[in-house]
Write a protein that holds these residues in place. Structure first.
Motif, PDB file in Angstrom:
ATOM      1  N   ALA A 127     -16.432  -6.154   0.525  1.00 34.83           N
ATOM      2  CA  ALA A 127     -17.236  -7.361  -0.178  1.00 34.83           C
ATOM      3  C   ALA A 127     -16.632  -8.429  -0.745  1.00 34.83           C
ATOM      4  N   SER A 130     -14.101 -12.900   1.314  1.00 29.57           N
ATOM      5  CA  SER A 130     -14.800 -14.220   1.478  1.00 29.57           C
ATOM      6  C   SER A 130     -14.007 -15.306   0.976  1.00 29.57           C
ATOM      7  N   ILE A 195     -21.760 -21.016 -10.594  1.00 28.39           N
ATOM      8  CA  ILE A 195     -22.393 -21.584  -9.476  1.00 28.39           C
ATOM      9  C   ILE A 195     -21.527 -20.800  -8.368  1.00 28.39           C
ATOM     10  N   SER A 198     -22.543 -17.292  -7.673  1.00 24.87           N
ATOM     11  CA  SER A 198     -23.720 -17.125  -7.226  1.00 24.87           C
ATOM     12  C   SER A 198     -23.902 -17.451  -5.898  1.00 24.87           C
ATOM     13  N   VAL A 199     -23.253 -18.472  -5.171  1.00 28.71           N
ATOM     14  CA  VAL A 199     -23.315 -18.748  -3.865  1.00 28.71           C
ATOM     15  C   VAL A 199     -22.616 -17.644  -2.859  1.00 28.71           C
ATOM     16  N   TRP A 200     -21.601 -17.243  -3.603  1.00 34.00           N
ATOM     17  CA  TRP A 200     -21.060 -16.138  -2.699  1.00 34.00           C
ATOM     18  C   TRP A 200     -21.672 -14.968  -2.868  1.00 34.00           C
ATOM     19  N   ASN A 202     -24.997 -14.967  -2.905  1.00 33.41           N
ATOM     20  CA  ASN A 202     -25.976 -15.252  -1.900  1.00 33.41           C
ATOM     21  C   ASN A 202     -25.477 -14.865  -0.491  1.00 33.41           C
ATOM     22  N   SER A 203     -24.258 -15.174  -0.207  1.00 37.96           N
ATOM     23  CA  SER A 203     -23.630 -15.166   1.253  1.00 37.96           C
ATOM     24  C   SER A 203     -23.389 -13.828   1.545  1.00 37.96           C
ATOM     25  N   ALA A 204     -23.084 -12.799   0.389  1.00 43.42           N
ATOM     26  CA  ALA A 204     -22.523 -11.368   0.811  1.00 43.42           C
ATOM     27  C   ALA A 204     -23.864 -10.681   0.667  1.00 43.42           C
ATOM     28  N   TRP A 205     -24.648 -10.759  -0.466  1.00 45.12           N
ATOM     29  CA  TRP A 205     -25.642  -9.632  -0.490  1.00 45.12           C
ATOM     30  C   TRP A 205     -27.174 -10.122  -0.465  1.00 45.12           C
ATOM     31  N   GLY A 206     -26.891 -11.556  -0.354  1.00 47.41           N
ATOM     32  CA  GLY A 206     -28.714 -12.057  -0.196  1.00 47.41           C
ATOM     33  C   GLY A 206     -29.371 -12.164  -1.484  1.00 47.41           C
ATOM     34  N   THR A 207     -28.576 -12.104  -2.528  1.00 48.28           N
ATOM     35  CA  THR A 207     -29.011 -12.494  -3.930  1.00 48.28           C
ATOM     36  C   THR A 207     -28.212 -13.293  -4.768  1.00 48.28           C
ATOM     37  N   TYR A 208     -28.674 -14.457  -5.164  1.00 51.69           N
ATOM     38  CA  TYR A 208     -27.816 -15.346  -5.676  1.00 51.69           C
ATOM     39  C   TYR A 208     -27.566 -14.996  -7.354  1.00 51.69           C
ATOM     40  N   TRP A 211     -28.399 -10.083 -12.024  1.00 55.64           N
ATOM     41  CA  TRP A 211     -28.213  -9.572 -13.541  1.00 55.64           C
ATOM     42  C   TRP A 211     -27.172  -8.628 -13.860  1.00 55.64           C
TER      43      TRP A 211
END
Ligand code: HEM
Lengths: 273, 461
Positions: A127, A130, A195, A198-200, A202-208, A211
């Motif tokens: 995980a 990246s 930020i 979040s971008v990371w 989103n690219s790893a798990w598909g959720t920016y 929580w």
């Protein structure tokens, strides 16, 4: 010479620089020497970090030295010291040197000697593999270091307003200004840190945003400083109140950094090891 | 009119902003203390254990179970088990948004006027009265003075009136928009999140190797979601570091529609497959118990051309498989720390004597039977856990993030600085006035004005 030796040497040099800054603060002497010592120590530490990077390639798991609790503390200390030098250069004052170098020294000493922080170079779990990891860690830690800096100015404000070191510390309004400037700087970097995280994600798990406790605490920290900035800018708060809040802010930052790893669970708990 | 409207006043106030931000900061903590998204009996145990750790010893059991019961009820009443999408937390976010919208509408017109105002209209007295205004005598004339200012980066215009001559220049006036860009960026991010919430989905699909799956299950509520294609898993594997730690999880995934392959890709953590707005992430995996994948490859010559034929088979433990004249299967398995290390494989071609031997898991081995060489790979069969997600709101969220960084930079570091140079034409003996104003860093700016004056005075004819 290996990286941990160099980092060890830099820790002692930081300790020495802390004393020099202390002398400078009390007696207005040795200022240049304090700065030079700090610059040399920073150079040694930089070499140590680069060497650790090279070593990780030599043992076949090559990655930037920013991936576990130990490495993050080393980088945190590095950033604080770098910011200290930048502030000296930009604002022509050494007064925050003692506090900042003391913090860097304590952080490094704790990281190297506490049983709960693993020092070995360890391979990256999938995980963490990246490029966003590096930008995420760097941005967050510049933010954290700047908030530590702001808290240092806050403490100096408190001291001066209690009549301590009045002839050696800058005027209250200047300390207030320095506090604000470093806080604002930290706020931008913390924003960038959230930020990039979040971008990371989103690219790893598909959720920016999921929580997770670390995310929530970084958001709480962000709210905290947004509140301070608004109180200052629109309600005219300054001086003592902001100084106190900036120190409380550092406590929130530290909880986000360590507390979450040790007491709460979540995606980021790798850092606890 | 707006200003006198109490509702407008309420929603435009910074008091409300501070209150909402404080409320958000404090309540957000709750969700990091109470685990989210668990079942009711989990909370009963959670609260029970938490309170029990304060009371060692006997005699408190009734109190503990009462406490756990009411805490669980309370949790469910206020949605604390899913608090970040609870009605009250969302209301706080809506309140923040309304506050931002009204505050922006309330203040923006004034800022816009300030950016575009005609700075030549200012009364001479109010220019001369500015903080840090310098009255000075120059040995050069007005136009040369203006040239010196130009040379130091102050490019502007001159307005010649009968009574006075005035030079005005400004820098960084667009910086005044920074705060608005920051505030609007929050609304942009919220809209992106809303779009994702309304039109996107997040689901999980478990696909065993060599099988296809048509349905994913939403992560919230576990509702079945029919996909427009089949997800086929060709392969799942784990790569390890030398010390045994997992280095990479990877799956080869194909999307298949009406027997037609739409796309095939090897995905790994941090390297998903994207197809028409839907993204497939490597999220998890599970061994399929007592199930193995056997791969045969054989080099054959077809009209002088060498070809490799590869076939995959699902083999259950100790169940023989027949293919053409061949039969084969797995006899025994060697495990170490719950991981399959080796399989004992048997293989028979026609009437020849069968071949038997231990093969390393997932390592191709050459097996020669009856003079023919085959490459055989035997591996534990896995089911790959994919996160299937679609979020059309992401571009908007990213746009908002970018706006926020740009806006913060403008708000913090761009100062709107203006300078006026004033000459009184009614009295030529009177000194010139250089005055200015800055929206930030006011004290350094007054020093900058003084410096400029010194530079002007240093100029001699
Ligand atoms: C998390 C949310 C928010 C963030 C990150 C944020 C950020 C900022 C920043 C960075 C500034 C500039 C401060 C400075 O220059 O020192 C600012 C100013 C300001 N904010 Fe916010 N803000 C937020 C929410 C709000 C809300 C909800 C309101 C509603 C009233 C608001 C009203 C203002 C006002 C009135 C100013 C001063 C603008 C001026 O006079 O130039 N903010 N904000």
């Amino acid at each position: 010479m290996d990286s941990s030796t160099l980092i060890g040497i830099s820790t002692f040099t930081f300790l020495f620089a802390t004393l020099l800054y202390g002398i400078n603060l009390m007696y207005n002497k040795l200022g240049r020497i304090a700065t030079t010592t700090t610059a040399i120590a920073l150079l040694i530490q930089t070499t140590g970090i680069v060497l650790r990077w090279i070593e990780s390639y030599q043992i076949g798991i090559g990655h930037a030295p920013l991936t576990n609790m130990y490495e993050s503390i080393v980088f945190f200390a590095w950033t604080i010291v770098l910011l200290q030098l930048l502030v000296e250069w930009r604002f022509k004052t050494r007064v925050s040197g003692t506090l900042n170098l003391a913090l860097a020294t304590i952080a490094l000493a704790w990281a190297s000697n506490s049983g709960s922080v693993q020092m070995a170079i360890s391979p990256l779990i999938p995980a963490l593999q990246s490029n966003w990891l590096v930008s995420h860690v760097i941005t967050c830690f510049i933010g954290y270091a700047a908030f530590a800096m702001a808290a240092a100015f806050g403490l100096l404000y408190l001291l001066r307003s209690k009549g301590i070191l009045t002839d050696r510390l800058p005027e209250l309004n200047i300390l207030d200004e320095l506090n604000h400037k470093t806080m604002v700087f930290g706020f931008i970097w913390l924003t960038a840190g959230i930020i990039t995280g979040s971008v990371w994600a989103n690219s790893a798990w598909g959720t920016y945003w999921s929580w997770d406790s670390k995310e929530v605490w970084s958001l709480i920290t962000w709210f905290f400083y947004a509140i301070i900035l608004h109180a200052r800018f629109t309600r005219g708060w300054s001086g003592m109140r902001i100084a106190t809040l900036s120190m409380a802010g550092l406590a929130v930052v530290m909880f986000t950094y360590f507390g979450v790893n040790f007491w709460l669970s979540g995606l980021h708990s790798y850092g606890a090891s | 009119m707006k200003k006198n409207n109490p509702v407008w006043h309420f929603f435009s106030s910074v008091h409300l902003a501070l209150t909402t931000l404080i409320a958000l900061a404090i309540t957000s903590i709750i969700g990091t203390l109470i685990p989210q998204g668990e079942a009711a009996d989990y909370y009963y145990r959670f609260f029970g254990n938490s309170i029990a750790s304060f009371f060692s010893g006997q005699g408190h059991n009734e109190f503990i179970s009462k406490f756990a019961e009411s805490a669980t009820t309370f949790t469910q009443l206020l949605d604390l088990d899913d608090m970040y999408s609870s009605w009250w937390y969302l209301s706080l976010l809506v309140l923040l948004s309304l506050n931002l919208i009204v505050c922006t509408l309330d203040r923006f017109p004034l800022t816009w006027k300030l950016i575009h105002q005609d700075n030549f209209k200012l009364h001479s007295d109010s220019i001369a009265a500015k903080q840090g205004a310098v009255h000075f005598k120059a040995s050069v004339n007005f136009d040369t003075t203006v040239k010196i200012l130009n040379k130091h980066g102050w490019k502007g215009g001159v307005c010649r009136e009968e009574e006075r001559t005035i030079f005005f220049a400004q820098k960084g006036r667009w910086g005044r928009l920074g705060v608005y860009i920051v505030h609007i960026s929050i609304l942009v991010i919220f809209s992106g999140a809303l779009i994702g919430w309304l039109t996107g989905f997040k689901a999980t699909a478990w696909v065993p190797e060599l099988e296809s799956v048509h349905t994913a299950y939403t992560q919230k509520g576990n509702f079945p979601l029919q996909l427009p294609y089949d997800i086929h898993c060709n392969y799942f594997g784990i790569k390890y570091y030398d010390n045994g730690m997992p280095k990479e999880y990877e799956s080869s995934i194909s999307l298949v529609q009406d027997q037609k392959e739409l796309t095939t890709q090897m995905i790994e953590v941090n390297g998903p497959l994207k197809y028409e707005g839907t993204t497939f992430y490597q999220a998890s995996y599970q061994p399929v118990p007592n199930s193995f994948v056997i791969t045969f490859s054989q080099d054959v010559e077809d009209k002088g051309e060498k070809q490799t034929i590869t076939e995959h088979f699902i083999a259950d433990y100790q169940q023989p498989i027949k293919w053409n004249d061949m039969s084969f299967g797995i006899l025994r398995v060697l495990r170490f720390q719950n991981k399959v290390k080796q399989e004992k494989f048997w293989f028979k071609n026609g009437d020849a004597t069968p071949w038997e031997g231990w093969l390393d898991n997932n390592v191709p081995t050459t097996v020669t039977v009856d003079g023919k060489a085959f490459s055989v790979t035997v591996k534990q069969r896995f089911s790959t856990g994919l996160q299937v997600a679609k979020d059309p709101g992401v571009p908007l969220v990213y746009l908002g993030c970018l706006m926020m960084l740009v806006g913060l930079y403008m708000a913090f570091f761009m100062s709107h600085r203006r300078i006026w140079l004033l000459q009184d034409n009614t009295d030529k003996k009177k000194s010139l006035v250089l005055a200015g104003s800055a929206s930030k860093n006011k004290i350094p700016f007054t020093h900058e004005l003084k410096d400029l004056v010194e530079k002007i005075q240093a100029q001699t004819r």
